[in-house]
Design a protein around this motif. Structure first.
Motif, PDB file in Angstrom:
ATOM      1  N   UNK A   1     -73.979  36.782 -12.218  1.00  0.00           N
ATOM      2  CA  UNK A   1     -74.648  35.412 -12.070  1.00  0.00           C
ATOM      3  C   UNK A   1     -76.289  35.570 -12.421  1.00  0.00           C
ATOM      4  N   UNK A   2     -76.559  36.905 -12.860  1.00  0.00           N
ATOM      5  CA  UNK A   2     -77.775  36.891 -13.315  1.00  0.00           C
ATOM      6  C   UNK A   2     -77.859  36.995 -14.963  1.00  0.00           C
ATOM      7  N   UNK A   3     -76.613  36.787 -15.426  1.00  0.00           N
ATOM      8  CA  UNK A   3     -76.432  36.789 -16.919  1.00  0.00           C
ATOM      9  C   UNK A   3     -76.699  38.121 -17.678  1.00  0.00           C
TER      10      UNK A   3
ATOM     11  N   UNK B   1     -70.490  40.741  -9.806  1.00  0.00           N
ATOM     12  CA  UNK B   1     -70.926  39.300  -9.532  1.00  0.00           C
ATOM     13  C   UNK B   1     -72.293  39.300  -9.751  1.00  0.00           C
ATOM     14  N   UNK B   2     -73.063  40.029  -9.177  1.00  0.00           N
ATOM     15  CA  UNK B   2     -74.702  39.862  -9.164  1.00  0.00           C
ATOM     16  C   UNK B   2     -75.049  40.046 -10.720  1.00  0.00           C
TER      17      UNK B   2
ATOM     18  N   UNK C   1     -83.874  44.528 -17.902  1.00  0.00           N
ATOM     19  CA  UNK C   1     -83.821  45.204 -16.936  1.00  0.00           C
ATOM     20  C   UNK C   1     -84.996  44.871 -16.155  1.00  0.00           C
TER      21      UNK C   1
ATOM     22  N   UNK D   1     -86.822  39.911 -10.524  1.00  0.00           N
ATOM     23  CA  UNK D   1     -86.215  38.841  -9.908  1.00  0.00           C
ATOM     24  C   UNK D   1     -85.553  39.172  -8.519  1.00  0.00           C
TER      25      UNK D   1
ATOM     26  N   UNK E   1     -86.834  37.678  -4.885  1.00  0.00           N
ATOM     27  CA  UNK E   1     -85.585  37.039  -4.036  1.00  0.00           C
ATOM     28  C   UNK E   1     -85.996  37.655  -2.526  1.00  0.00           C
TER      29      UNK E   1
ATOM     30  N   UNK F   1     -76.378  42.700  -0.963  1.00  0.00           N
ATOM     31  CA  UNK F   1     -76.289  42.095  -2.010  1.00  0.00           C
ATOM     32  C   UNK F   1     -74.685  41.999  -2.476  1.00  0.00           C
ATOM     33  N   UNK F   2     -74.537  40.905  -3.522  1.00  0.00           N
ATOM     34  CA  UNK F   2     -73.341  40.780  -3.982  1.00  0.00           C
ATOM     35  C   UNK F   2     -72.914  41.942  -4.674  1.00  0.00           C
TER      36      UNK F   2
ATOM     37  N   UNK G   1     -77.482  47.906 -13.224  1.00  0.00           N
ATOM     38  CA  UNK G   1     -77.646  49.215 -12.466  1.00  0.00           C
ATOM     39  C   UNK G   1     -78.981  49.957 -12.431  1.00  0.00           C
TER      40      UNK G   1
END
Lengths: 252, 252
Positions: free
Chosen positions: B35-37, B31-32, B4, B10, B14, B26-27, B44
């Motif tokens: 994409x961030x794994x 998705x986010x 977190x 991160x 950005x 933001x996506x 959240x």
DNA sequence: ACTAACACAGAGGTCCGATGTTTGATGCAT
DNA sequence: ATGCATCAAACATCGGACCTCTGTGTTAGT
């Protein structure tokens, strides 16, 4: 208002009302979530927000504690938001520094100890011996931080640090310029002499000159950068994030 | 560092690098997170921390957006942490105000417009007509806020507001005292005259007198309260948290 | 052609249960 | 008394399920 937000307020109020004191340990997530009538996830979001604000300290495998709530701790988050400000709106922050730093220096002149004065002199010596711009900036920052410390006001220290850090960093590309080092050194010399004499008025004036000088240089350079059209990194204009640039990070 | 926390960094990076700009969306969380794994839960928590810091704006049913990142927005969280400081450590904050307010008032004297001056006079009139202490305090706060606004520096406004709000609130139980109203009024009158004359030096002096006066009163009362052993309000309100579940921490 | 009510899809809000990791404490063996 | 193995407790992370809200396109009615 979401349950998470109301939980944040609830925990804050528990601290402000004195029902939980600095250093106290909160009940385990399970119990706390249960007693507050929310799920663990929601509670964790609230706790994360509060720990980011340095109000709570979460120790993995141990428990969640209220921090010391010391000013320097709570104000340490200030630089986080200032770093996020756009260059456009940063002039105001510099102006605050210009207003605050002279008075602070004057106050330091009244309270600085002999030991601190000696440290300040040592700091100047090491700045003279500094070679690369990077180190020069660090020494510069250190000099001002030491003066802030000499006021004995930790809150003032933190605030000055937060609003200076950004300016100091911006000073990196300026430090390499010819004459910059000597200019800063002579300004610092003036301040140091005022502090040595414990002369608040002179300290105030010297700091004013120094800060204003810095601010003017910075503004000139910002204007120059703007006019040259040398824009900051602007990779894409998409309204949304370019997914490909968000890699499943596995850092640290 | 937890997933977190690194996500918070991160996202901040950005924004700082310009890949996401103020107002951008933001996506979706799904998705986010993908994409961030990381999982949606962890994402959240990061988003909650950033939205609490006024960096992100989460609109339910719509999406998550980057805020305007305006200084007054980012600095609005400052009062949150200052409110959490203990009375013991609050003197330092007042001192910062004492250092900052005179310079700010002097700056206002140089920039205040005729319209703003007129509003300031009106503010004084309504303060004269104020009766209960509560309203008096509000008018007082308003007066200072207007002066801060007159500097045209929104960052300065926010900072002054944050470090004054606590002092102002503490002034409630002081405002009911005899002579307090007239004292404040005459001090404000002096400041107003200096502003009317656009006299920075006099404005600086008048503000210094006013703030120092206030600070002295406050300290005297704090000392009095301490000596009398009159502890702060400790309500027996049974909140949703069970008192017995909060174990006293082990202070070192 | 315009407007208002409706329906739907998408996004965040909340919760749950399971499993991994770290820490602090306990007790045993040396 | 010391050091190590063990264990329980607490936080970390995950994935999925279900709910609610919002924005928008659609449609019925005017």
């Amino acid at each position: 208002m979401s349950v998470t937000d109301s939980t944040i307020v609830k925990i804050r109020d528990l601290i402000m009302s004195g029902q939980i004191k600095p250093g106290d340990r909160l009940p385990p997530e399970q119990e706390l979530a249960l007693s507050m009538g929310i799920s663990r996830s929601s509670l964790r979001e609230a706790v994360k927000a509060l720990s980011q604000a340095k109000v709570l300290d979460v120790r993995r495998g141990d428990g969640t504690y209220v921090t010391s709530l010391e000013p320097q701790l709570l104000l340490s988050g200030l630089s986080f938001v200032i770093d996020l400000m756009e260059d456009r709106t940063l002039a105001d922050i510099f102006e605050v520094r210009r207003l605050l730093e002279p008075s602070s220096t004057a106050l330091a002149a009244q309270r600085i100890t002999d030991v601190q004065l000696e440290a300040l002199r040592a700091s100047m010596v090491s700045m003279r011996e500094a070679h690369d711009p990077e180190e020069l900036v660090i020494r510069d920052m250190d000099f001002h931080a030491q003066i802030a410390e000499a006021t004995g006001n930790t809150s003032l220290c933190s605030i000055l640090d937060a609003i200076s850090s950004r300016a100091v960093r911006a000073r990196v590309w300026r430090a390499s310029m010819v004459g910059m080092k000597t200019m800063t050194l002579s300004a610092h010399q003036l301040i140091l002499e005022a502090l040595t004499d414990r002369d608040p008025a002179l300290a105030h004036a010297a700091a004013t000159v120094h800060v204003s000088e810095s601010e003017r240089w910075l503004n000139e350079h910002l204007a120059m950068r703007k006019n040259q059209g040398k824009s900051p990194v602007r990779s894409n204009i998409h309204n949304q994030i370019d997914r490909t640039q968000i890699e499943p990070g596995v850092e640290s």
